[in-house]
Design a protein around this motif. Structure first.
Motif, PDB file in Angstrom:
ATOM      1  N   SER A 177     -13.568 -28.853 -42.041  1.00 17.48           N
ATOM      2  CA  SER A 177     -13.151 -29.319 -40.714  1.00 17.48           C
ATOM      3  C   SER A 177     -12.905 -30.830 -40.710  1.00 17.48           C
ATOM      4  N   ILE A 178     -13.603 -31.560 -41.592  1.00 14.40           N
ATOM      5  CA  ILE A 178     -13.392 -33.009 -41.674  1.00 14.40           C
ATOM      6  C   ILE A 178     -12.010 -33.300 -42.251  1.00 14.40           C
ATOM      7  N   ALA A 181      -9.490 -32.554 -39.611  1.00 14.49           N
ATOM      8  CA  ALA A 181      -9.452 -33.613 -38.602  1.00 14.49           C
ATOM      9  C   ALA A 181      -8.620 -34.783 -39.092  1.00 14.49           C
ATOM     10  N   ALA A 184      -4.875 -33.828 -39.488  1.00 18.76           N
ATOM     11  CA  ALA A 184      -4.216 -33.568 -38.216  1.00 18.76           C
ATOM     12  C   ALA A 184      -3.909 -34.849 -37.454  1.00 18.76           C
ATOM     13  N   ILE A 185      -4.644 -35.918 -37.774  1.00 16.23           N
ATOM     14  CA  ILE A 185      -4.346 -37.182 -37.081  1.00 16.23           C
ATOM     15  C   ILE A 185      -3.292 -37.966 -37.862  1.00 16.23           C
ATOM     16  N   HIS A 196     -12.645 -40.161 -45.998  1.00 16.97           N
ATOM     17  CA  HIS A 196     -13.560 -39.193 -45.399  1.00 16.97           C
ATOM     18  C   HIS A 196     -14.333 -38.356 -46.399  1.00 16.97           C
ATOM     19  N   TRP A 294     -23.632 -43.644 -41.190  1.00 17.25           N
ATOM     20  CA  TRP A 294     -23.155 -42.908 -40.028  1.00 17.25           C
ATOM     21  C   TRP A 294     -24.280 -42.600 -39.067  1.00 17.25           C
TER      22      TRP A 294
ATOM     23  N   MET B  62       0.157 -27.811 -40.111  1.00 16.54           N
ATOM     24  CA  MET B  62      -1.170 -27.705 -40.726  1.00 16.54           C
ATOM     25  C   MET B  62      -1.225 -26.478 -41.630  1.00 16.54           C
ATOM     26  N   MET B  98      -3.708 -32.626 -32.663  1.00 15.80           N
ATOM     27  CA  MET B  98      -4.361 -31.323 -32.621  1.00 15.80           C
ATOM     28  C   MET B  98      -5.851 -31.457 -32.314  1.00 15.80           C
ATOM     29  N   PHE B 100      -9.318 -29.029 -32.412  1.00 21.77           N
ATOM     30  CA  PHE B 100      -9.716 -27.785 -33.052  1.00 21.77           C
ATOM     31  C   PHE B 100     -10.753 -27.015 -32.239  1.00 21.77           C
ATOM     32  N   LYS B 102     -13.765 -25.856 -33.184  1.00 20.62           N
ATOM     33  CA  LYS B 102     -15.097 -26.451 -33.267  1.00 20.62           C
ATOM     34  C   LYS B 102     -14.899 -27.958 -33.246  1.00 20.62           C
ATOM     35  N   ASN B 104     -14.795 -31.499 -34.212  1.00 22.23           N
ATOM     36  CA  ASN B 104     -14.978 -32.015 -35.570  1.00 22.23           C
ATOM     37  C   ASN B 104     -14.808 -33.529 -35.629  1.00 22.23           C
ATOM     38  N   PRO B 105     -15.657 -34.261 -34.893  1.00 22.27           N
ATOM     39  CA  PRO B 105     -15.566 -35.727 -35.000  1.00 22.27           C
ATOM     40  C   PRO B 105     -15.917 -36.150 -36.426  1.00 22.27           C
ATOM     41  N   PHE B 106     -15.361 -37.285 -36.848  1.00 25.91           N
ATOM     42  CA  PHE B 106     -15.763 -37.819 -38.144  1.00 25.91           C
ATOM     43  C   PHE B 106     -17.215 -38.267 -38.051  1.00 25.91           C
ATOM     44  N   PRO B 107     -17.967 -38.119 -39.134  1.00 24.42           N
ATOM     45  CA  PRO B 107     -19.341 -38.627 -39.100  1.00 24.42           C
ATOM     46  C   PRO B 107     -19.362 -40.145 -39.194  1.00 24.42           C
ATOM     47  N   LYS B 108     -18.647 -40.769 -38.285  1.00 24.33           N
ATOM     48  CA  LYS B 108     -18.595 -42.225 -38.204  1.00 24.33           C
ATOM     49  C   LYS B 108     -18.874 -42.597 -36.756  1.00 24.33           C
ATOM     50  N   ARG B 170      -9.424 -39.109 -29.770  1.00 24.74           N
ATOM     51  CA  ARG B 170      -8.926 -39.451 -31.105  1.00 24.74           C
ATOM     52  C   ARG B 170      -7.452 -39.059 -31.242  1.00 24.74           C
ATOM     53  N   ALA B 171      -7.123 -37.884 -30.682  1.00 25.09           N
ATOM     54  CA  ALA B 171      -5.728 -37.433 -30.752  1.00 25.09           C
ATOM     55  C   ALA B 171      -4.825 -38.285 -29.862  1.00 25.09           C
TER      56      ALA B 171
END
Ligand SMILES: Nc1ncnc2c1ncn2[C@@H]1O[C@H](COP(=O)(O)OP(=O)(O)O)[C@@H](O)[C@H]1O
Ligand SMILES: [Mg+2]
Lengths: 294, 261
Positions: A177-178, A181, A184-185, A196, A294, B62, B98, B100, B102, B104-108, B170-171
């Motif tokens: 999913s990462i 993400a 997709a951006i 990432h 993080w 995608m 897009m 999703f 679930k 799915n933010p970045f772990p940042k 984010r999008a």
């Protein structure tokens, strides 16, 4: 469902379940205690024999024929330089190979063949890598016999597959999913990996690297093959000058008849262990730093 | 199916023509055509496995990331086919965002999550500009007030609903023309869902929005156009109000009255 007989059955079963639980805990505790005991005994004898000889003179002198004058600095410096070469070669190559195989390589027969080869490489006995170092590296650079550069290159050969395998596992563990993400951006595949995937996989990669490096640090056989067993009375001046390394030094001293070398051997083992611990500590520090980002 | 031009006399933002999507030999989408306009929120509904996600993913390519997936037919964004070799996927995905299923933010950090897109696309020339984009995007996503004091906290520390709004922010941050949402509320509780639906209604008109949903009520609440998918085809496409009150097709009626799905 909740009739009394139903409840009774569950209760009757309960005792044996708890017993199984206790048995397993006892077994686990026994196993841990046993390994701790062995390790403790080992450490105790080494510290007992080695600590008296572990003084400043020992840490700053190099090998000598007289045990009273023999020190570890030459071998320690040689080990550090060898490890530096190993890390500098094996880490980037291993990580890039892992990234490529996991994220970019098409799934076909060739990549499958490469995968299998790398997995097998990790299981090859280390002396074979020594032979390779002898046949290839020393044949190419005959003047660099016993040099940290050649030693490091040889050890890099056996460390690289370990880093590739652990790296691939760490990369595989990053949730898809990462990647979705990022893609997709509008991140490019390479940006997705470097921004990432790799940061998230880094702790796992570092763990694998440290395991590989620890193995390389203790490796004696391949280094004997490329001539790092000579008596070297001065610390190496550069990466191409003759040198000894810690495990080989320990091996050589343990073979000496002179009683005085028994203490030297134990003291050298303590230095080797301390080096290992320092390396592990560094890896744990780095891992925590990256995880805390993080 | 209905010709969408008759339905909506507007220029479509996205125009799909005879699109088929394959996974290997399996045809997941079968000759689907549809126009999607800026003015509306378009909902894709249909039983699970009918190809809604597959079709949605073909709008920002995608599907390219799935090995074995193949798209036939054409999809035009502003009149230009996105499946020609001249189309840069990276640029396409900056234009078609897009969200999703679930979150799915970045772990940042929260800030980094929103700033990432503008940064990689080089959209802001300095820190102040980037700060502004981040604030504006979070505001549009209805998240600013909740996070403005903790922008440097991790995005993953937010609640599920907040995470999903962060993903929307984010999008939005790269200022896309289209936002695709694949069941964005299916992992959320009713209150978080209501917030997202409210947000979608607010974003309507600013972006062409396509939302896949398994909830008929949600489609009815947020969308103005609905396409009903079944077995890889669009069975019916029309005004949401008509689809739900007066479907032309028997299968649509069966589905929305809960006879299957
Ligand atoms: N990555 C994939 N590989 C192979 N088949 C897939 C893949 N993704 C989806 N499919 C198949 O394509 C069909 C449509 O799936 P999907 O688009 O996910 O449906 P929906 O979103 O409507 O539930 C299903 O039959 C599914 O099994
Ligand atoms: Mg789906």
């Amino acid at each position: 469902m909740n009739s009394p007989s139903h409840q009774q059955r569950i209760v009757a079963h309960l005792a044996s379940r708890h017993a199984a639980e206790r048995r397993f805990r006892a077994l686990g505790f026994f196993s841990v205690a046993l390994s701790a005991l062995v390790l403790g005994f080992l450490l105790f004898t080494i510290l007992r024999d080695g600590l008296p000889g572990l003084d400043w003179g020992f840490l700053t002198a190099s090998d000598a024929t007289d045990p009273a004058k023999a020190g570890i600095w030459g071998a320690l410096k040689g080990s550090m330089m060898t490890m530096a070469v190993t890390l500098a070669l094996a880490f980037p190559v291993g990580v890039f190979a892992a990234v490529y195989l996991e994220e970019f390589a098409p799934k076909n027969r060739w990549t499958e063949l490469i995968e299998v080869s790398i997995n097998n490489l990790a299981a090859v006995p280390s002396i074979i890598f020594g032979l390779l170092g002898l046949a290839v590296f020393l044949a190419l650079f005959p003047n660099w016999r016993s040099a940290p550069l050649i030693g490091g290159m040889t050890l890099a050969l056996m460390t690289m597959p370990v880093i590739v395998i652990s790296g691939r596992n760490a990369i595989k563990a990053v949730p898809p999913s990462i990647r979705d993400a990022a893609l997709a951006i509008g991140a490019s595949p390479v940006q997705t990996v470097f921004h990432h995937v790799l940061p998230l996989a880094l702790p796992g990669i570092l763990t694998g690297t440290i395991i590989g490096m620890a193995r390389a640090l203790g490796e004696t056989a391949p280094l004997l093959m490329i001539g790092m067993k000579a008596f070297v009375a001065t610390p190496p001046e550069g990466f191409t000058s003759p040198s000894s390394v810690l495990p080989v030094q320990i091996f050589l001293w343990s073979d000496e008849i002179d009683r005085g070398f028994v203490e030297r051997t134990s003291a050298a083992i303590i230095v080797l262990l301390a080096f290992l611990l320092a390396m592990n500590g560094l890896a744990i520090y780095l891992r925590n730093r990256f995880e805390n980002r993080w | 199916m209905t010709n969408p031009h008759e339905l909506d006399p507007v220029t479509p933002r996205l125009a799909a023509r005879d699109v088929s999507v394959f996974y290997g030999d399996k045809r997941a989408i079968d000759n689907v055509s549809i126009d999607i306009a800026d003015e509306y929120v378009t909902a894709f509904i249909g039983p699970s496995g009918c190809g809604k996600s597959t079709f949605l993913r073909s709008f920002n390519r995608m599907n390219d990331t799935i090995s074995g997936a193949r798209v036939e037919g054409s999809i035009a964004l502003d009149g230009k086919d996105i499946y020609t070799s001249g189309m840069d996927v990276v640029q396409l995905r900056a234009r078609v965002g897009m969200v999703f299923q679930k979150p799915n933010p970045f772990p940042k950090t929260i800030y980094e999550n929103v700033a990432y897109g503008p940064r990689i696309h080089g959209l802001s020339s300095n820190k102040a500009e980037l700060d502004e984009v981040v604030e504006r995007s979070l505001q549009r996503a209805g998240l600013w007030d909740e996070v403005k004091d903790r922008l440097s906290d991790s995005g993953t520390a937010l609640s599920g609903g907040q995470q999903q709004r962060l993903c929307i922010a984010r999008a939005i941050a790269v200022d896309p023309e289209v936002i695709l949402m694949d069941e964005p509320c299916s992992a959320l509780d009713p209150i978080a869902t209501a917030k997202i639906e409210e947000l979608i209604s607010e974003l309507r008109g600013k972006y062409a929005i396509v939302i896949v949903t398994h909830s008929m009520q949600q489609a009815a609440r947020v969308s103005q156009r609905t396409a009903f998918f079944h077995l890889g085809k669009i069975v019916e496409y029309g005004k949401t109000s008509e689809i739900f009150t007066n479907p032309r097709e028997e299968r649509t009626k069966d589905y929305i009255t809960g006879r299957y799905g």
